[in-house]
Every structure is written in C-alpha cells, then in structure tokens.
Scaffold this motif. Structure first.
Motif, PDB file in Angstrom:
ATOM      1  N   UNK A 350      11.448   4.363  13.514  1.00  0.00           N
ATOM      2  CA  UNK A 350      11.420   2.925  13.796  1.00  0.00           C
ATOM      3  C   UNK A 350      10.041   2.479  14.270  1.00  0.00           C
ATOM      4  N   UNK A 351       9.353   3.351  14.991  1.00  0.00           N
ATOM      5  CA  UNK A 351       8.011   3.008  15.463  1.00  0.00           C
ATOM      6  C   UNK A 351       6.974   3.046  14.344  1.00  0.00           C
ATOM      7  N   UNK A 352       7.271   3.788  13.285  1.00  0.00           N
ATOM      8  CA  UNK A 352       6.285   3.937  12.205  1.00  0.00           C
ATOM      9  C   UNK A 352       6.330   2.817  11.178  1.00  0.00           C
ATOM     10  N   UNK A 353       7.388   2.029  11.168  1.00  0.00           N
ATOM     11  CA  UNK A 353       7.574   1.031  10.116  1.00  0.00           C
ATOM     12  C   UNK A 353       6.895  -0.306  10.358  1.00  0.00           C
ATOM     13  N   UNK A 354       6.828  -0.820  11.601  1.00  0.00           N
ATOM     14  CA  UNK A 354       6.241  -2.147  11.807  1.00  0.00           C
ATOM     15  C   UNK A 354       4.812  -2.246  11.281  1.00  0.00           C
ATOM     16  N   UNK A 355       4.478  -3.434  10.807  1.00  0.00           N
ATOM     17  CA  UNK A 355       3.156  -3.699  10.261  1.00  0.00           C
ATOM     18  C   UNK A 355       3.233  -4.740   9.174  1.00  0.00           C
ATOM     19  N   UNK A 356       2.129  -4.948   8.490  1.00  0.00           N
ATOM     20  CA  UNK A 356       2.055  -5.940   7.412  1.00  0.00           C
ATOM     21  C   UNK A 356       1.907  -5.229   6.077  1.00  0.00           C
ATOM     22  N   UNK A 357       2.687  -5.706   5.081  1.00  0.00           N
ATOM     23  CA  UNK A 357       2.701  -5.110   3.751  1.00  0.00           C
ATOM     24  C   UNK A 357       2.415  -6.193   2.710  1.00  0.00           C
ATOM     25  N   UNK A 358       1.447  -5.918   1.824  1.00  0.00           N
ATOM     26  CA  UNK A 358       1.000  -6.905   0.837  1.00  0.00           C
ATOM     27  C   UNK A 358       1.918  -6.884  -0.387  1.00  0.00           C
ATOM     28  N   UNK A 359       2.865  -7.863  -0.452  1.00  0.00           N
ATOM     29  CA  UNK A 359       3.786  -7.935  -1.591  1.00  0.00           C
ATOM     30  C   UNK A 359       3.088  -8.468  -2.836  1.00  0.00           C
ATOM     31  N   UNK A 360       2.371  -9.580  -2.678  1.00  0.00           N
ATOM     32  CA  UNK A 360       1.599 -10.198  -3.750  1.00  0.00           C
ATOM     33  C   UNK A 360       0.279 -10.657  -3.134  1.00  0.00           C
ATOM     34  N   UNK A 361      -0.670 -11.133  -3.957  1.00  0.00           N
ATOM     35  CA  UNK A 361      -1.954 -11.563  -3.375  1.00  0.00           C
ATOM     36  C   UNK A 361      -1.821 -12.591  -2.261  1.00  0.00           C
ATOM     37  N   UNK A 362      -0.790 -13.447  -2.311  1.00  0.00           N
ATOM     38  CA  UNK A 362      -0.656 -14.464  -1.259  1.00  0.00           C
ATOM     39  C   UNK A 362       0.648 -14.360  -0.484  1.00  0.00           C
ATOM     40  N   UNK A 363       1.320 -13.204  -0.559  1.00  0.00           N
ATOM     41  CA  UNK A 363       2.605 -13.042   0.123  1.00  0.00           C
ATOM     42  C   UNK A 363       2.611 -11.714   0.885  1.00  0.00           C
ATOM     43  N   UNK A 364       2.711 -11.809   2.204  1.00  0.00           N
ATOM     44  CA  UNK A 364       2.725 -10.630   3.075  1.00  0.00           C
ATOM     45  C   UNK A 364       4.092 -10.514   3.731  1.00  0.00           C
ATOM     46  N   UNK A 365       4.631  -9.300   3.773  1.00  0.00           N
ATOM     47  CA  UNK A 365       5.887  -9.040   4.460  1.00  0.00           C
ATOM     48  C   UNK A 365       5.559  -8.353   5.783  1.00  0.00           C
ATOM     49  N   UNK A 366       5.934  -9.012   6.879  1.00  0.00           N
ATOM     50  CA  UNK A 366       5.677  -8.472   8.212  1.00  0.00           C
ATOM     51  C   UNK A 366       6.943  -7.812   8.747  1.00  0.00           C
ATOM     52  N   UNK A 367       6.838  -6.540   9.111  1.00  0.00           N
ATOM     53  CA  UNK A 367       7.965  -5.792   9.670  1.00  0.00           C
ATOM     54  C   UNK A 367       7.752  -5.645  11.169  1.00  0.00           C
ATOM     55  N   UNK A 368       8.791  -5.992  11.937  1.00  0.00           N
ATOM     56  CA  UNK A 368       8.703  -5.873  13.383  1.00  0.00           C
ATOM     57  C   UNK A 368       9.950  -5.189  13.931  1.00  0.00           C
ATOM     58  N   UNK A 369       9.838  -4.686  15.162  1.00  0.00           N
ATOM     59  CA  UNK A 369      10.954  -3.975  15.790  1.00  0.00           C
ATOM     60  C   UNK A 369      11.277  -4.580  17.147  1.00  0.00           C
ATOM     61  N   UNK A 423      10.439  -4.462  -9.025  1.00  0.00           N
ATOM     62  CA  UNK A 423      10.074  -3.472  -8.012  1.00  0.00           C
ATOM     63  C   UNK A 423       8.610  -3.690  -7.642  1.00  0.00           C
ATOM     64  N   UNK A 424       8.348  -3.885  -6.354  1.00  0.00           N
ATOM     65  CA  UNK A 424       6.986  -4.117  -5.874  1.00  0.00           C
ATOM     66  C   UNK A 424       6.583  -2.998  -4.917  1.00  0.00           C
ATOM     67  N   UNK A 425       5.464  -2.360  -5.199  1.00  0.00           N
ATOM     68  CA  UNK A 425       4.900  -1.351  -4.307  1.00  0.00           C
ATOM     69  C   UNK A 425       3.900  -2.050  -3.400  1.00  0.00           C
ATOM     70  N   UNK A 426       4.311  -2.285  -2.154  1.00  0.00           N
ATOM     71  CA  UNK A 426       3.501  -3.046  -1.215  1.00  0.00           C
ATOM     72  C   UNK A 426       2.727  -2.107  -0.288  1.00  0.00           C
ATOM     73  N   UNK A 427       1.414  -2.135  -0.371  1.00  0.00           N
ATOM     74  CA  UNK A 427       0.573  -1.298   0.478  1.00  0.00           C
ATOM     75  C   UNK A 427       0.602  -1.805   1.914  1.00  0.00           C
TER      76      UNK A 427
END
Length: 429
Positions: A350-369, A423-427
């Motif tokens: 659970x501690x390793x997952x939070x952060x920001x992931x780039x879904x598309x050039x203008x769309x970021x998915x933010x994961x929080x705990x 399917x999107x591979x978000x860095x």
C-alpha cells in the motif's frame, strides 16, 4: 443517497418509445430548502456533446458542411494551427465529434460565478482568463480515439462561424425546440430560468460548490442545462428517427450515420458512444461537471432507455441505479453488478502504490492512501476509492475499469496498467 452524500437526483425511464417513469428525490438546494422536482435543471456536462452532434450533423444534412473536409475550410474567426505532430494530415469535423482528431484537453473545470469568462478563441488558444491548455495536436488525426473536450469546443466555433448565430440560439432553434426540450438551455450563464429551477452542485462530501455552480463557456462540450424528462425526448426522437418513424431534427440516414462508430474504434460515434452487449446495442453518454454527474442510455431497438442526473461530484450512485432499473425493466446488458472478494494488501504494498501516473499526455492518475484504503483521482475529476482484487490489482466500483501495479526486479513500482476498453501502460512520474 445518504451513503454517497448525494443531495438530489432525478430519474426518467423509457419503455417502448414512451416515458414510463419519472421521479425526483432529495434537495436541489439544501440551504434554501428547495426540493428536486421533475422540472429541476441539472448541468448535463458531457451529455452536451450528444446534442452538439445533432446540431453539427444537421449542418451536414443541409449541405452547409462536409463532415470529412478540413475544418479550416469552415473556421473563419480562428484557424487550427497544424504542426509536425499532425504529420500533414487534416482534421475533419467527423474526427472532432468521434474523438479521433488526435487532440488534447480531456475536459474543462468551468469558471466560478463572478470570475472573468474567456472568449471561445481564448479557450482554444489557452490564453487568460482561460484556465485550460491550448487545443493542439498530440498525434496525427485518424490513428485512434483520444477523448477531447477540446476538439468538441472547436466544433462549437465551427458551428457559429457557419451559422452566423450564437451557439445557444442555434441549438435552441434547430435542436431543442424541435425535440420539445423546452425547459433546456445551452446559455452560459443560464438566463430566463425560473427561480429555484437550477440545481446547486455539491462536492463529494456534500458541500455546495462555491457560487452554487460553475459557468461553462465551452457550451458544446459541457454547457447544457436540462432534466431527465427533456433528455428522454431526445432519446425517443433518436430511436424513432433510427426506425424511420420521425425526422424532427435528422432523417433516418443521418441518424444512422450519427450512431455509427467512426473508424470502428471503441464505440465512439458522432457525439455518442455505442455499447454492444451480445448483440443488444445502446447509444449513450455520461457527464461530469463540477458538482454534477449524469448519464443516459437509449436502446437501438425496442425504444427503451434511462436518464439519471445528480447534483453531486459522487457519481457512484448512477451505476447502482442503472443496475436496479435495468433489472426491474429487463434492459439486458446494462447491469454491471458483480461480486468480488476483497483481497488483503500489506502495508508495504500500500505504501508503494501512491504517486502520479501518466495515462495520456494531458491526463494524470493520482493514487493516494488513507489508512487501509487506496484512492484514484484523474485530472479534473473527483477522487474515488478503489478495491483490491489481488495485492496488486484494483477495481473501480462505479466504472468498468481495473488497474494493476507493476514492479521491476527490485520490487519498485514502475508503471500502472489501466484497462477501460483500451489498455494503457501508465509510467510512474
């Protein structure tokens, strides 16, 4: 509604080409004690794109527009600035309506009442007081779909340049009135609406939006004020036109065109999305503005459908209602009910997952705990809880999507695989 902290909602159900059930619940404005009724207007958000599609294809039907020609042939007050990313390919109006133009800007935040409003050209150029990025290419048109409210906003200017009329006037005269949607308006801000009919928007915690709602000069993408009864009239007319039984706005041929996935990608048609459940097809669209969520479905055969609108940022209740309505009415395919066993996830993971992931050039998915809970929040959207199916794979309750965290050989999370149709591979940033 109490569980999801939704102040008010409104529902309409269509059966055999007629409105069969209409009911409103809760408060349109809790502070003023104004209850929701079947005439209360909600912001339809991205459902606006469906009515915009009707208006644009009406221009095509009347031979004032070639859907497949370069948009710059019709844009007068502004031209799209092609660059190397478009690889010499030209964007068509059909590309704009089907999200295959390769453009950025997924959606818009709107503007608080009293704040300066940008012109349409300022929005397209991303210049102050616009609060969104310039509408530009991120890849060549026609390659694939990439949802772009920005592209729909270009179609708004295109319509006004061709018609010579304000957007809300053309939509009222050519679309809303013929459909009988007499309570609805694209005016932003809304005018000539009886006091107490505009619902107040609320955040996911049940608190009112500053100023009660935002203003959206991006009318084609997000500007419609309406209610489920009026939207049902649009759905029924679409169904009747598709069956060759009515032509209040479009004839049968052009209705079929509007409901045909363009380039056969992900069900994206011209202002609507087509979903196929083992041969049973529906057209529909969802919507999310600040303080409002909504969605509709209309069957391609049989004249069935539903509309749900809430004045809340929490849209999870909508799919629950769709599940219930489709079960009661035997609308096959719409119920997304599923049962999963919630997996236990270690604190280390659970501690390793939070952060920001780039879904598309203008769309970021933010994961929080928070504690044992994990949350996901896409750019411009509300934060929602996700649930562990395995120690690394999580599911969303209100949308058909999953995400899986992938670690490298050292056990460090390197990307997130997001699946929602594509399917999107978000860095990880």
């Amino acid at each position: 509604m109490k569980f999801y902290k939704v102040p008010g909602l409104s529902i309409a159900v269509i059966k055999n080409y007629k409105i069969d059930f209409v009911k409103a619940y809760g408060m349109a404005d809790a502070e003023s004690g104004i209850a929701v009724n079947d005439k209360t207007l909600f912001q339809a958000a991205s459902i606006s794109k469906s009515l915009n599609g009707l208006a644009i294809i009406k221009l095509f039907e009347s031979k004032k527009l070639d859907l497949y020609a370069d948009i710059n042939q019709y844009l007068k007050s502004w031209k799209f600035p092609y660059d190397s990313l478009s690889k010499g390919k030209k964007i068509s109006t059909a590309n704009l309506l089907s999200h295959t133009a390769g453009l950025n800007v997924h959606g818009f935040a709107g503007y608080e009442k009293g704040k300066p409003l940008p012109s349409l050209i300022q929005i397209l150029n991303g210049t102050p007081p616009a609060n969104s990025a310039p509408i530009r290419s991120i890849f060549a048109p026609g390659l694939r779909d990439q949802y772009s409210g920005g592209g729909i906003t270009i179609s708004q200017l295109l319509l006004t340049d061709i018609s010579g009329q304000p957007y809300e006037k053309y939509l009222a005269e050519q679309v809303l009135r013929p459909l009988g949607m007499l309570s609805s308006t694209f005016a932003q801000p809304a005018v000539n609406v009886a006091k107490g009919l505009l619902a107040t928007g609320y955040n996911s915690e049940g608190k009112p939006i500053t100023g009660k709602y935002h203003i959206y000069p991006e009318q084609a993408a997000a500007g419609l004020w309406t209610n489920p009864t009026d939207l049902s009239k649009y759905i029924i007319e679409t169904q009747l036109s598709l069956a060759g039984r009515s032509s209040k706005v479009l004839d049968q041929q052009n209705t079929k065109l509007r409901l045909s996935p363009y380039m056969n990608v992900d069900g994206a048609a011209l202002g609507v999305f087509i979903e196929d459940y083992n041969g049973i097809k529906y057209f529909g669209h969802g919507g999310a503005n600040e303080g409002f969520r909504c969605g509709y479905y209309g069957s391609m055969e049989g004249g069935n459908g539903l509309v749900i609108m809430v004045n809340s940022d929490n849209g999870e209740i909508i799919q629950e209602l769709i599940n219930s309505i489709s079960t009661v009415y035997s609308f096959k395919g719409l119920s997304k009910s599923r049962t999963i066993t919630i997996a236990s996830v270690s604190d280390h993971d659970l501690n390793s997952y939070p952060g920001k992931y780039q879904l598309t050039p203008d769309l970021v998915l933010t994961i929080s705990r928070e504690g044992k809970k994990l949350y996901a929040q896409a750019t411009g959207q509300s934060r929602i809880e996700v649930f562990a199916e395995t120690s690394s794979k999580f599911v969303f309750k209100d949308i058909q999507a999953t995400m899986e965290f992938v670690k490298d050989e050292d056990g460090v999370v390197k990307e997130l695989i997001f699946i929602q149709g594509d399917t999107i591979h978000a860095k990880k940033l």
